[in-house]
Design an enzyme around this catalytic site. Sequence first.
Site, mmCIF file in Angstrom:
data_model
loop_
_atom_site.group_PDB
_atom_site.id
_atom_site.type_symbol
_atom_site.label_atom_id
_atom_site.label_comp_id
_atom_site.label_asym_id
_atom_site.label_seq_id
_atom_site.Cartn_x
_atom_site.Cartn_y
_atom_site.Cartn_z
ATOM 1 N N PRO A 46 1.094 -1.022 -0.236
ATOM 2 C CA PRO A 46 0.183 -0.120 0.539
ATOM 3 C C PRO A 46 0.949 1.206 -0.501
ATOM 4 C CG PRO A 46 -0.900 -1.421 2.024
ATOM 5 C CD PRO A 46 0.981 -2.001 0.973
ATOM 6 N N GLU A 47 0.650 1.528 -1.019
ATOM 7 C CA GLU A 47 1.185 3.329 -0.774
ATOM 8 C C GLU A 47 0.675 4.354 -0.209
ATOM 9 O OE1 GLU A 47 3.035 4.351 -4.528
ATOM 10 O OE2 GLU A 47 4.611 1.909 -4.405
ATOM 11 N N ARG A 74 2.702 -11.421 5.506
ATOM 12 C CA ARG A 74 3.998 -11.280 6.037
ATOM 13 C C ARG A 74 5.093 -10.663 6.957
ATOM 14 N NH1 ARG A 74 5.696 -9.620 0.136
ATOM 15 N NH2 ARG A 74 7.538 -9.973 0.499
#
Length: 287
Positions: free
Chosen positions: A2-3, A124
Amino acid sequence: MPELPEVEIVKLSLKKTIKSKKILKVKVNNRNLRFKIQKDFEALLKRRKIIDVNRKAKYLIIILDDNKYLIMHFGMSGTLHLLKKEFDFKNTNLSFYKGQNFPSKHNHIELFFDKFKIVYNDPRRFGFVKFLNSKKELVKFLKNFGIEPLEKKFNIKYLKKILNNKNKNIKNILLDQKYISGIGNIYANEILFFSKINPNKLGKKINISEMKKLLVFSKKVLRKAIKKGGSTIRDFKNAEGTKGSFQDEFKVYNKDGFRCPNSLCAKFIKKITISNRSSFYCPDCQK
Ligand SMILES: [Zn+2]
């Protein structure tokens, strides 16, 4: 990953639901995120009221009562889910990756409210959730982040300051959070294509007209991505329902081997690696 646009969308959708609500219960299922969740995390959050939801760069900032803060970073694969009691906590519907299927694994943190709960999921575990005790801690946490492209202070004067005499390439400068915060790899590639600048060009070689383009297109690309609901890529491939659609508008990102989108150009998009990150550009249009 996500940016800025994706985190902005999470912020907007979360804000609507949790503002002025009180956290009734906190459950931590796995403390081992990028930073270990502190021992008294549950006690610190319980009974706290949400004052507002904010964002700086890719960090989501939940403002709590009594000048306390909760900071979230989604790392590579973090997602936030909103589950309503009336649907037996089964359906998730938050932000750009919203799908109806709530993941059964990797739900590390759960915050319970009166009629819903929010859950931080991260297979992760490169993301983190951190409690900050004061405004001072928040300021300290954010002090190493540069100006955001969507801020007014992101102007020619600022660009001159960060580019002049830099022997570093423009791609790495755009990605360096201490100069500009919130531009990630996808959007850096797109911004450089629109600005017609080669990703390997050194900062000190960027002229005024190129700086003007960088200014305009940084804002444009990010705003458009927010409007389109962000980009749904790799890590979010399991998402169903409403996805972001900005990935359909990528000009160069992941387009190696494709014809350059500039209709006057016959070249193909090239992929190179700069500081371990994939860069996509047109060798003819981007000088
Ligand atoms: Zn081209």
